[in-house]
Design a protein around this motif. Structure first.
Motif, PDB file in Angstrom:
ATOM      1  N   GLU A 106      -2.159  10.937   5.124  1.00  0.00           N
ATOM      2  CA  GLU A 106      -2.877  10.404   3.917  1.00  0.00           C
ATOM      3  C   GLU A 106      -3.562  11.768   2.878  1.00  0.00           C
ATOM      4  N   CYS A 154      -0.778   0.993   9.271  1.00  0.00           N
ATOM      5  CA  CYS A 154       0.288   1.539   9.780  1.00  0.00           C
ATOM      6  C   CYS A 154      -0.044   2.433  10.895  1.00  0.00           C
ATOM      7  N   ARG A 155      -1.015   3.505  10.799  1.00  0.00           N
ATOM      8  CA  ARG A 155      -1.467   4.340  11.994  1.00  0.00           C
ATOM      9  C   ARG A 155      -2.040   3.814  13.029  1.00  0.00           C
ATOM     10  N   LEU A 170       2.481  10.461   9.895  1.00  0.00           N
ATOM     11  CA  LEU A 170       2.154   9.758   8.797  1.00  0.00           C
ATOM     12  C   LEU A 170       1.000  10.551   8.379  1.00  0.00           C
ATOM     13  N   ARG A 191       0.397  -0.022   4.732  1.00  0.00           N
ATOM     14  CA  ARG A 191      -0.094   1.271   4.795  1.00  0.00           C
ATOM     15  C   ARG A 191      -1.340   1.796   5.474  1.00  0.00           C
ATOM     16  N   ARG A 192      -2.329   0.839   4.939  1.00  0.00           N
ATOM     17  CA  ARG A 192      -3.617   1.121   5.561  1.00  0.00           C
ATOM     18  C   ARG A 192      -3.789   0.861   7.168  1.00  0.00           C
ATOM     19  N   GLY A 239       0.964  -1.319   0.017  1.00  0.00           N
ATOM     20  CA  GLY A 239      -0.079  -0.094   0.126  1.00  0.00           C
ATOM     21  C   GLY A 239       0.691   1.247   0.040  1.00  0.00           C
ATOM     22  N   TRP A 240       2.262   0.917  -0.126  1.00  0.00           N
ATOM     23  CA  TRP A 240       2.983   2.412  -0.021  1.00  0.00           C
ATOM     24  C   TRP A 240       3.333   3.108  -1.414  1.00  0.00           C
ATOM     25  N   ARG A 241       2.878   4.304  -1.503  1.00  0.00           N
ATOM     26  CA  ARG A 241       3.156   4.770  -2.901  1.00  0.00           C
ATOM     27  C   ARG A 241       4.482   5.562  -3.046  1.00  0.00           C
ATOM     28  N   SER A 242       5.515   4.728  -2.838  1.00  0.00           N
ATOM     29  CA  SER A 242       6.915   5.373  -2.808  1.00  0.00           C
ATOM     30  C   SER A 242       7.301   5.903  -4.260  1.00  0.00           C
TER      31      SER A 242
END
Length: 443
Positions: free
Chosen positions: A442, A390-391, A440, A387-388, A269-272
């Motif tokens: 979004e 992580c927080r 972090l 990613r979804r 899910g990470w858009r690096s």
């Protein structure tokens, strides 16, 4: 009377819809269209993100990959202009390039055929069927669908877009410029051109007005170009940092490992901006031809120097650049710390039990605490990599860490004085998790 006047004005205002309206370019287009007197309907995949960006505007939630032509027709048929600022850099857990750049565009064209709606497509300079990345190839096929359609279309192709917001390539430039000790030499002599995001938005408004005609393609770019390393140095100077005393040439195998790692994280899910499509694009160069836009009578576009002159280089900019480098390290350290903690709890099960039973805790209670703690640690250590989650995982780490400290203080207070510091070492992980929660974002 005031309410009637407001209602009449609303009815006579031109209507615009922006797809991808909370994205970097999409949000700029929304602001520019509003300033030009349009009533804007915003369309995006996340209502939560959209309402954070523009809480006072109308929002419609749509997954562009799944929306059918009939739905697009009912949604866009009453508009004067539709701006497609949606897009994705690479296939991943949340993105399918063919669905977003090709299928969705085809369905929108079908929905708009036979209408008077002007369709402004924001593409990218350098798209072609022979391009080195799937991003450019799918964009090219989407553009070809538009050009073959019977719609009132305009395709704008910006080069590397810069702005006050930092996402993707713009964040990468800031982070690269803030590298400590030495600068990295990347991408050889590939040439890069830039354009200010507000200029892109103003170009969209000008195209939407019809002043430039219709059914044309134009690159949006400054006149000059420079290498990627020169571009990073310009950003470093803009941030107020001195020149590096040393430069390190990054070998190709290191870049390859970096992009493969970033690609793998994309499926979490990470858009690096370090994924293959981004790095290959930079390695191939990002350039366009400014002449077509100029000959059309398009607005003047800022050079890199003019862009940096109107962007603020504040303490917040420098803090972001440093934190952008540290955030993935913080997440990786948290994952390693909590995963190892869980594994150690499993493999040292009897020793951990002995610590608790030696402090007067019953054997069943001690077994439940050790086993539950190990499961919680492993779950959080793995979840923080997605990613979804992580927080939420970071918040869970804070709560579990506080529970450990409280329980340890009540049941085994002598561990605070242990030379290896098993309780003291929980404090840095707690602060690190709090850092991830706060930093972090979004978009």
């Amino acid at each position: 009377m005031a309410a009637l006047k407001a209602a009449t004005e609303a009815e006579t205002m031109k209507q615009a819809a922006v797809l991808g309206a909370y994205g970097f370019i999409g949000a700029a287009c929304v602001r520019a269209l509003r300033e030009a007197g349009y009533r804007v309907t915003c369309i995006g995949r996340s209502l939560e993100c959209g309402r954070k960006a523009f809480p006072d505007l109308d929002w419609v939630q749509r997954d562009f990959a799944d929306t059918l032509a009939g739905d697009w027709k009912s949604l866009l048929g009453g508009m004067d202009v539709v701006v497609n600022a949606s897009g994705a850099l690479q296939d991943g857990a949340r993105d399918n390039l063919a669905a977003i750049h090709e299928t969705a565009v085809k369905r929108i064209c079908e929905a708009l055929e036979g209408t008077q709606v002007r369709f402004v497509q924001i593409s990218a300079a350098g798209v072609s069927e022979d391009a080195p990345t799937n991003f450019f190839r799918t964009k090219a096929r989407g553009d070809a669908t538009i050009m073959a359609s019977r719609t009132d279309w305009i395709i704008l192709r910006p080069v590397l877009v810069l702005g006050a917001d930092a996402y993707g390539g713009t964040a990468l430039l800031r982070a690269g410029a803030a590298m400590p000790f030495a600068g990295l030499e990347l991408f050889g002599n590939a040439r890069i051109q830039t354009v200010h995001v507000d200029d892109v938005a103003r170009a969209v408004v000008q195209a939407a007005s019809g002043d430039l005609g219709t059914r044309f393609v134009a690159d949006l770019t400054e006149d000059g170009s420079r290498s990627f390393s020169e571009l990073v140095c310009r950003f470093r100077s803009w941030l107020g940092y001195p020149d590096w005393r040393a430069r390190i040439a990054v070998p190709e195998f290191a870049i390859s490992l970096l992009r493969k790692g970033a690609d793998a994280l994309g499926w979490l899910g990470w858009r690096s901006p370090l994924r293959t499509n981004a790095l290959k694009s930079l390695d191939s160069g990002i350039t366009g031809d400014p002449e077509g836009w100029r000959q059309r009578g398009g607005i003047p576009l800022k050079s890199l120097e003019q862009t940096l002159a109107v962007l603020p280089a504040t303490a917040q900019e420098r803090a972001f650049a440093r934190l952008y480098l540290l955030l993935p390290l913080a997440i990786g350290c948290l994952s390693l710390f909590w995963t190892l903690s869980g594994l150690i709890g499993v493999f040292s099960y009897r020793d951990a039990m002995a610590v608790l039973t030696g402090s007067g805790v019953s054997q069943p209670m001690a077994a439940a605490a050790v086993f539950g703690g190990a499961v919680a640690d492993l779950t959080l250590g793995i979840a923080v990599l997605f990613r979804r989650w992580c927080r939420r995982a970071s918040i869970g780490m804070i709560l579990v860490a506080l529970a450990y400290l409280t329980g340890g203080t009540l049941l085994t207070p002598h561990l605070w004085a242990d030379p290896l510091g098993p309780l003291v070492k929980v404090l840095p992980s707690l602060v690190l998790a709090a850092l991830v929660v706060l930093v972090l974002e979004e978009r």
